[in-house]
Scaffold this motif. Structure first.
Motif, PDB file in Angstrom:
ATOM      1  N   LEU A   1      36.721  44.693  41.838  1.00  0.00           N
ATOM      2  CA  LEU A   1      38.013  44.360  41.249  1.00  0.00           C
ATOM      3  C   LEU A   1      38.097  42.867  40.955  1.00  0.00           C
ATOM      4  O   LEU A   1      38.547  42.462  39.878  1.00  0.00           O
ATOM      5  N   LEU A   2      37.628  42.055  41.892  1.00  0.00           N
ATOM      6  CA  LEU A   2      37.632  40.608  41.683  1.00  0.00           C
ATOM      7  C   LEU A   2      36.762  40.238  40.483  1.00  0.00           C
ATOM      8  O   LEU A   2      37.164  39.439  39.636  1.00  0.00           O
ATOM      9  N   GLU A   3      35.571  40.833  40.385  1.00  0.00           N
ATOM     10  CA  GLU A   3      34.688  40.537  39.262  1.00  0.00           C
ATOM     11  C   GLU A   3      35.347  40.910  37.943  1.00  0.00           C
ATOM     12  O   GLU A   3      35.286  40.153  36.969  1.00  0.00           O
ATOM     13  N   GLU A   4      35.989  42.049  37.881  1.00  0.00           N
ATOM     14  CA  GLU A   4      36.656  42.474  36.644  1.00  0.00           C
ATOM     15  C   GLU A   4      37.803  41.528  36.284  1.00  0.00           C
ATOM     16  O   GLU A   4      37.979  41.171  35.118  1.00  0.00           O
ATOM     17  N   GLU A   5      38.569  41.098  37.276  1.00  0.00           N
ATOM     18  CA  GLU A   5      39.665  40.168  37.008  1.00  0.00           C
ATOM     19  C   GLU A   5      39.129  38.821  36.504  1.00  0.00           C
ATOM     20  O   GLU A   5      39.705  38.214  35.605  1.00  0.00           O
ATOM     21  N   LEU A   6      38.018  38.355  37.072  1.00  0.00           N
ATOM     22  CA  LEU A   6      37.411  37.107  36.612  1.00  0.00           C
ATOM     23  C   LEU A   6      36.886  37.248  35.191  1.00  0.00           C
ATOM     24  O   LEU A   6      37.010  36.331  34.377  1.00  0.00           O
ATOM     25  N   ARG A   7      36.284  38.396  34.858  1.00  0.00           N
ATOM     26  CA  ARG A   7      35.815  38.634  33.487  1.00  0.00           C
ATOM     27  C   ARG A   7      36.978  38.602  32.501  1.00  0.00           C
ATOM     28  O   ARG A   7      36.872  38.020  31.428  1.00  0.00           O
ATOM     29  N   GLN A   8      38.074  39.251  32.861  1.00  0.00           N
ATOM     30  CA  GLN A   8      39.241  39.268  31.973  1.00  0.00           C
ATOM     31  C   GLN A   8      39.811  37.866  31.792  1.00  0.00           C
ATOM     32  O   GLN A   8      40.177  37.473  30.682  1.00  0.00           O
ATOM     33  N   ALA A   9      39.890  37.105  32.877  1.00  0.00           N
ATOM     34  CA  ALA A   9      40.412  35.741  32.784  1.00  0.00           C
ATOM     35  C   ALA A   9      39.509  34.883  31.907  1.00  0.00           C
ATOM     36  O   ALA A   9      39.987  34.117  31.065  1.00  0.00           O
TER      37      ALA A   9
END
Length: 176
Positions: free
Chosen positions: A38-46
């Motif tokens: 989840l953290l990786e996906e949020e960082l990708r989106q940001a």
């Protein structure tokens, strides 16, 4: 203190999400609260929103991957006049001299504001492609003495791909 402890050294963790029951914090989180996916996906989106990859760079990356040739030998840069050159008195804007080496093949290139001048050693005819990012590459031909010229100097990163008979040699990428 209750004396309960997990593998991270949390003593007296009460499960409320507020840290240890005694109010102290040590900056770590139990594994239950950590979702790296989840953290990786949020960082990708940001990153996609705040610092997107330019379309031209994405195109260059795709082209570079598509153009790789597993049979090609990479010619390493062995001389660059910007780094290794000795200044010449009175010369205000000397041409950039480059030498690439791959086994017994040497490629000498002079980069000037007017274009490229080079020679392949040992001398032999070759087809040469000047790769330079998303633009279509320039096609040059080396004569029987291995000499070649190009009218337009490369802008930005560039590399040379030489085809001599069944042999393919690709130089390292450099910035013009």
């Amino acid at each position: 203190m209750s004396g309960t402890s997990d593998r991270h050294g949390f003593d007296d963790f009460d499960g409320s999400g507020d840290g240890p029951a005694d109010g102290s914090t040590d900056g770590t989180f139990p594994d239950d609260d950590w979702d790296s996916g989840l953290l990786e996906e949020e960082l990708r989106q940001a990153a996609a929103i705040l610092d997107p990859v330019p379309a031209a760079l994405r195109s260059v990356a795709v082209d570079a991957f598509a153009l790789h040739d597993l049979d090609a030998r990479v010619a390493e840069l062995t001389f660059d006049s910007l780094v290794d050159g000795i200044p010449v008195r009175g010369e205000t804007d000397p041409p950039r001299m480059l030498t690439f080496q791959a086994d017994a093949v040497t490629v000498d290139v002079e980069v000037t504001p007017d274009g490229l001048i080079g020679q392949l050693l040992p001398p032999r005819p070759a087809r040469i492609e000047v790769l330079s990012g998303p633009r279509e590459y320039a096609r040059l031909t080396a004569d029987d003495l291995g000499r070649f010229t190009g009218d337009a100097p490369p802008a930005g990163p560039f590399a040379l791909r030489l085809r001599t008979g069944g042999e393919v040699v690709v130089t390292e990428w450099l910035r013009a």
